[in-house]
Design an enzyme around this catalytic site. Structure first.
Site, PDB file in Angstrom:
ATOM      1  N   GLN A  97      29.319  46.612  42.853  1.00 27.70           N
ATOM      2  CA  GLN A  97      29.385  45.276  42.101  1.00 27.70           C
ATOM      3  C   GLN A  97      27.928  44.371  42.663  1.00 27.70           C
ATOM      4  OE1 GLN A  97      31.384  41.334  42.950  1.00 27.70           O
ATOM      5  NE2 GLN A  97      32.615  42.142  41.022  1.00 27.70           N
ATOM      6  N   TYR A 178      29.879  32.620  39.245  1.00 29.81           N
ATOM      7  CA  TYR A 178      28.674  33.078  39.860  1.00 29.81           C
ATOM      8  C   TYR A 178      27.929  32.919  38.617  1.00 29.81           C
ATOM      9  CZ  TYR A 178      31.170  33.892  43.993  1.00 29.81           C
ATOM     10  OH  TYR A 178      32.222  33.731  45.022  1.00 29.81           O
ATOM     11  N   ARG A 225      32.532  42.823  34.821  1.00 28.15           N
ATOM     12  CA  ARG A 225      33.729  41.937  35.456  1.00 28.15           C
ATOM     13  C   ARG A 225      33.687  40.612  34.885  1.00 28.15           C
ATOM     14  NH1 ARG A 225      36.638  40.412  41.150  1.00 28.15           N
ATOM     15  NH2 ARG A 225      38.662  41.502  40.618  1.00 28.15           N
TER      16      ARG A 225
END
Length: 355
Positions: A97, A178, A225
């Site tokens: 990730q 984020y 994601r």
């Protein structure tokens, strides 16, 4: 669909449908190198259908937390190769990730000690844990349009590095407040250029990053994601029913391996995403019983389910679930930082039976 039914996810053949969710554990080395503990941790969990690693910074600017791994130097690549080799030797599959934390950072936690970068100079609420204790996160520096293009390049280069390191694919972290999520949001993104304002502009960065990674390593090895409406890390999203369908319209034609959604209370949006998305959908319902998650497979809402704490505390989780064995309880006190305790010392059924 039964959890034990094999499934094809992009270029990957998964033996079942129980994946390990990405979890920051803060146990890498200070320079971002994976540690020997990291190698053992992931090796132990190779029986998961798919391992998605902890968030890994694609650049020095991308680091937000202490002791998180990087994937932007030759040394990082070599360190991660030890992890992927260990997982593959056990028959597992692992994707990295890529996580740029954006404004969720502090200069004390980065190699260069520079001010965090973000879509806009909007200070996030909350504190960041540093080596000297919790500190207020500073006002970030707004990226110029040219710098935004540069960050897209950082993701592309890190994706190429992932392939060199032996990963089976890349998941782009577009969730949990984020950098990618910051561009999507209504409060962290106050830009007036082509990356801000309208929905079409706010999804542009996510679309460019996803397209760049897919072009670099293949769409069938690329995942994204998202966490629609998740307020974590001071994010406000009043228009999820406009933003996320628009984002999916933009990236679905790429033919990605999967979309990974952290599901909140908005079931209507999840059903809409399920109808709209044409490849594999991984659903994570954090904090809910495994039976509830498996029901998403039976209903067709999910093709794969991901779990975090249960995989953390049970290295042999698929075997325990399949046999109906009791599960180890995770210890929150050891989630972040520390040594092998609460990391590589959770017992398996085999080790338990030997004592």
């Amino acid at each position: 669909m039964n959890v034990w039914t094999p499934v094809v996810v992009g270029a990957l053949q998964l033996p079942h449908r129980l994946a390990m969710a990405p979890m920051t554990r803060d146990r890498s080395l200070a320079d971002g190198l994976p540690s020997e503990l990291n190698v053992e941790y992931y090796r132990q969990r190779a029986s998961m259908a798919l391992i998605i690693t902890e968030g890994t910074q694609p650049s020095e600017d991308g680091q937000g937390y202490l002791l998180t791994p990087g994937l932007h130097t030759d040394a990082h690549i070599a360190g991660w190769r030890e992890v992927t080799d260990a997982v593959h030797a056990e028959g597992g599959r692992i994707v990295v990730q890529l996580m740029h934390t954006g404004r969720i950072s502090h200069p004390d936690n980065t190699p260069h000690h520079r001010t965090p970068v973000a879509p806009s100079a909007v200070q996030p609420k909350g504190v960041m844990f540093t080596a000297t204790g919790p500190q207020e996160m500073p006002v970030p520096r707004a990226l110029t349009a040219d710098e935004v293009t540069g960050v897209v390049g950082e993701f592309r280069r890190a994706a190429a590095a992932a392939v060199t390191a032996g990963f089976d694919g890349v998941e782009i972290h577009g969730a949990n407040g984020y950098l990618v999520h910051q561009f999507l949001s209504a409060n962290a993104n106050e830009r007036t250029d082509r990356y801000g304002g309208s929905v079409a502009n706010r999804i542009r960065f996510a679309t460019e990053v996803t397209s760049a990674v897919a072009a670099e390593i293949g769409a069938d090895r690329t995942g994204l994601r998202v966490s629609p409406g998740n307020p974590y890390n001071d994010i406000t999203e009043p228009d999820t029913h406009e933003v996320y369908p628009a984002l999916l319209d933009a990236i679905d034609p790429l033919g990605l391996a999967y979309l990974h959604i952290i599901q909140g209370p908005d079931e209507e949006l999840l059903r809409r995403i399920r109808r709209q998305w044409s490849t594999a959908l991984i659903v994570n319902r954090g904090g809910t019983p495994l039976a509830t998650r498996f029901a998403d497979l039976d209903s067709g809402l999910a093709d794969v389910v991901s779990v975090g704490a249960a995989a953390l505390a049970n290295p042999d989780l698929p075997h325990r679930v399949r046999t109906g064995a009791p599960l180890n309880e995770p210890d929150p006190a050891t989630f972040y930082g520390g040594d092998h305790r609460g990391y590589t010392d959770y017992p398996t059924l085999l080790t338990t039976s030997e004592h």
